[in-house]
Scaffold this motif. Structure first.
Motif, PDB file in Angstrom:
ATOM      1  N   UNK A   1       0.816  -1.214   0.000  1.00 24.81           N
ATOM      2  CA  UNK A   1       0.000   0.000   0.000  1.00 24.81           C
ATOM      3  C   UNK A   1       0.853   1.268   0.000  1.00 24.81           C
ATOM      4  N   UNK A   2       2.179   1.122   0.205  1.00 27.92           N
ATOM      5  CA  UNK A   2       3.060   2.289   0.286  1.00 27.92           C
ATOM      6  C   UNK A   2       4.005   2.437  -0.899  1.00 27.92           C
ATOM      7  N   UNK A   3       3.928   1.527  -1.871  1.00 32.24           N
ATOM      8  CA  UNK A   3       4.910   1.575  -2.966  1.00 32.24           C
ATOM      9  C   UNK A   3       4.824   2.875  -3.763  1.00 32.24           C
ATOM     10  N   UNK A   4       3.669   3.542  -3.748  1.00 31.33           N
ATOM     11  CA  UNK A   4       3.506   4.780  -4.513  1.00 31.33           C
ATOM     12  C   UNK A   4       4.298   5.945  -3.923  1.00 31.33           C
ATOM     13  N   UNK A   5       4.931   5.728  -2.783  1.00 35.76           N
ATOM     14  CA  UNK A   5       5.709   6.788  -2.142  1.00 35.76           C
ATOM     15  C   UNK A   5       7.189   6.741  -2.497  1.00 35.76           C
ATOM     16  N   UNK A   6       7.644   5.670  -3.163  1.00 32.14           N
ATOM     17  CA  UNK A   6       9.075   5.420  -3.279  1.00 32.14           C
ATOM     18  C   UNK A   6       9.496   5.080  -4.710  1.00 32.14           C
ATOM     19  N   UNK A   7      10.822   5.117  -4.921  1.00 34.34           N
ATOM     20  CA  UNK A   7      11.395   4.488  -6.097  1.00 34.34           C
ATOM     21  C   UNK A   7      11.448   2.992  -5.860  1.00 34.34           C
ATOM     22  N   UNK A   8      10.938   2.223  -6.803  1.00 31.24           N
ATOM     23  CA  UNK A   8      10.807   0.768  -6.653  1.00 31.24           C
ATOM     24  C   UNK A   8      11.709   0.071  -7.668  1.00 31.24           C
TER      25      UNK A   8
END
Length: 296
Positions: free
Chosen positions: A166-173
């Motif tokens: 649910x938090x991947x949209x906050x970071x570089x993946x």
């Protein structure tokens, strides 16, 4: 044999909008975790890892950062006159711990542009990038863990950990091939993807060791997510031509750019202090017993 990493870059030009109004007139990097500015934790991590020179990328209204790491003759004289030797020693250690340089990012064009501002300072050397929003408590300094991987394998090294989907949209993946339980060969990166576009939940969390090959790429990198020049986009291109590794570092990371993360760091760092732990523990227990958290 890869050269040793001796320089670090700390981007600190952001406007700190998540902490307004506290950051209207002071840098977010100067907000204290207990009694120490957040940026000092980052500098101390770099020094503990053996970094010899640090460049802080600043912007408007960031003069307090320079003042903090400079000598304050009036304060030191006052402490000396009052015989407060421990505090005097602490003040001098802040000013003398490492050589710190400054350059201003004149426009808020993104992390990639901030790193590009360091090109003259870095030259052709490998360098560390350490973001001030990420404070990491670990036995071995987080950036030292990445430096060790760099010295072993060469190439660029990214510090990563698993985050909730649910938090991947906050970071570089990252996406990549697992080498062992904690090391990956990076095949691609994407900046702040929606959950259904994320290739994994391995997020880059504010620590990098980067080769100077990144600068020509940054020079031609166009604005990406958020209209900014993203370091992630440049690293994605670099990974097509040079080895880029992702290392799952050991330690607890606090996102002190987020209000709850900031509070969590403040409480936990205070609980690690001998002079504060007992009193804070009593306070927290009392608040729980009085159902204070429920009442609010």
């Amino acid at each position: 044999m890869p050269r040793k990493v001796k320089k670090a870059v700390i981007p600190a030009a952001g406007l700190g909008t998540r902490f307004l109004p506290a950051t209207k007139a002071q840098p977010k990097e100067m907000l204290p975790i207990v009694d120490k500015p957040t940026i000092q934790y980052v500098v101390e991590e770099a020094v503990a890892a053996g970094i010899e020179d640090i460049l802080i990328i600043t912007g408007r209204n960031k003069r307090a950062i320079e003042d903090h790491f400079d000598y304050c003759v009036e304060l030191e004289n006052m402490l000396q006159q009052k015989g407060q030797e421990e505090q005097l020693k602490m003040m001098r250690q802040i000013s003398e711990m490492v050589d710190i340089h400054y350059v201003r990012q004149k426009e808020p064009l993104g992390l990639g542009h901030a790193v590009y501002c360091a090109r003259t300072f870095v030259g052709d050397e490998p360098f560390a990038v350490m973001l001030g929003d990420d404070i990491i408590n670990s036995g071995v300094p987080c950036i030292k863990q990445l430096m060790d991987i760099f010295e072993e394998r060469g190439g660029t090294v990214l510090g990563v950990q698993h985050v909730g989907w649910e938090s991947v949209h906050k970071y570089g993946i990252i996406s990549g091939k697992e080498i062992n339980g904690s090391l990956y060969r990076v095949e691609g990166l994407i900046e702040k993807p929606p959950q259904d576009k994320a290739t994994s939940n391995l997020a880059v969390l504010g620590r990098y060791v980067i080769e100077a090959d990144i600068f020509p790429i940054l020079e031609r990198t166009s604005a990406g997510t958020g209209g900014e020049i993203q370091l992630t986009d440049a690293l994605n291109e670099l990974a097509r031509h040079r080895p880029v590794w992702a290392y799952t570092f050991k330690g607890k990371r606090y996102d002190v750019g987020d209000k709850l993360g900031f509070l969590e760091a403040t409480i936990e760092y205070a609980l690690r202090r001998e002079d504060l732990a007992a009193g804070l523990t009593v306070l927290l227990r009392r608040l729980v017993q009085e159902d204070f958290l429920v009442k609010i």
